[in-house]
Design a protein around this motif. Structure first.
Motif: not given
Length: 325
Positions: A51-59
């Motif tokens: 159930d890991a959520p959507a995620q954004t990793l920047r830079d």
């Protein structure tokens, strides 16, 4: 060559924010409660939870030679592993930013891809083959760190527009070419090959751009000033033909190359559409018709709403799904 306004869809910034945030991702100027700068937390068994959520990793830095060597990683909800698509922005090799690809990243994440938008060294900082080295380093990084970012390492595609289309084409045809691998990043023993390529109106053969432009009746518009800055020499001079051909994706075509989907506008005022048609013919001669397709969008220019429409994105996603899923 392309500009940020050409790369973004016709949607308003507010609409783009809503679409991106609705997928649990982040975009500069938008606020997202789900955005993060760290990989997802694994369970005690070392696996990403289902159930890991959507995620954004920047830079996220994929190499350390330049501040430009960073990427934004957009992950869909779920444990994966997911196929990944590397997005390469345009901007005449001299400008642009990974944030320009946020809309395409959102479309990819909605279809269950990890989308990775990269920056690379521009012509004002370093000349060819630095940008190619950077793009390959980004792919190596993702493949080596695939488990950290929910990526299926055997399913990595690339999608670029204009200058980014050129770099995407280079990634597609030059897999295993030692001189273009470079020494960027910490994963030099990892493959930089990709499994599918989407090339939107990328320049291919700098040596013939002016003559092709004249043949199409657009001579007043076509030049290779930006390409010359990218190479560090006059791309239109016969004295530099050997270097120009080293930068030509068609130079490296072989039977191991992945499938290609090429699109170009019939009214492109910056890149002669015959660049794409000729590249398609060269690819087809080696790879066969089943692995290579080209579409000339009638009336379309250098990017614009015809490329970013829902109908056209469906074609791109269909191609990627055929070869990465």
């Amino acid at each position: 060559m392309t500009t940020p306004s050409m790369q973004r869809s016709a949607a308003t910034w507010a609409g783009l924010c809503a679409a991106v945030l609705g997928l649990g991702m982040a975009l500069p100027g938008c606020t997202s409660p789900n955005a993060s700068t760290a990989p997802p937390t694994a369970s005690a068994a070392g696996a990403v939870p289902a159930d890991a959520p959507a995620q954004t990793l920047r830079d996220v830095a994929y190499a350390s030679r330049s501040a430009a060597q960073k990427m934004d990683i957009y992950m869909p909800a779920g444990a994966g592993p997911f196929p990944a698509v590397v997005l390469i922005h345009g901007g005449a090799f001299k400008r642009g930013d990974k944030a320009m690809d946020a809309a395409n990243a959102a479309a990819l994440v909605a279809q269950g891809y990890v989308a990775v938008a990269i920056n690379y060294r521009l012509s004002g900082e370093a000349t060819f083959p630095a940008a190619v080295h950077d793009a390959k380093a980004a792919v190596r990084f993702l493949r080596a760190r695939a488990s950290d970012y929910r990526i299926q390492p055997s399913k990595i595609g690339v999608w670029g527009a204009s200058a980014g289309g050129h770099l995407a084409a280079m990634l597609g045809t030059s897999g295993g070419v030692a001189e273009l691998e470079g020494t960027e990043g910490a994963h030099l023993g990892v493959s930089s090959r990709v499994q599918a390529v989407v090339d939107w109106f990328g320049p291919i053969n700098f040596a013939t751009m002016v003559s092709e432009g004249r043949a199409l009746g657009f001579a007043a518009h076509y030049n290779v000033d930006n390409e010359s800055a990218y190479l560090g020499v006059d791309a239109n001079s016969p004295a530099h033909l050997a270097l120009v051909q080293r930068s030509n994706p068609a130079t490296y075509i072989d039977a191991q190359d992945p499938p290609f989907f090429i699109q170009v506008g019939s009214a492109d005022p910056l890149i002669p559409y015959t660049q794409s048609l000729n590249f398609h013919a060269a690819l087809k001669a080696v790879l066969g018709e089943a692995k290579v397709s080209v579409e000339k969008l009638e009336g379309a220019g250098h990017g614009g709403p015809q490329f970013g429409s829902a109908a056209n994105l469906s074609k791109v996603l269909g191609f990627l799904g055929q070869h990465l899923k």
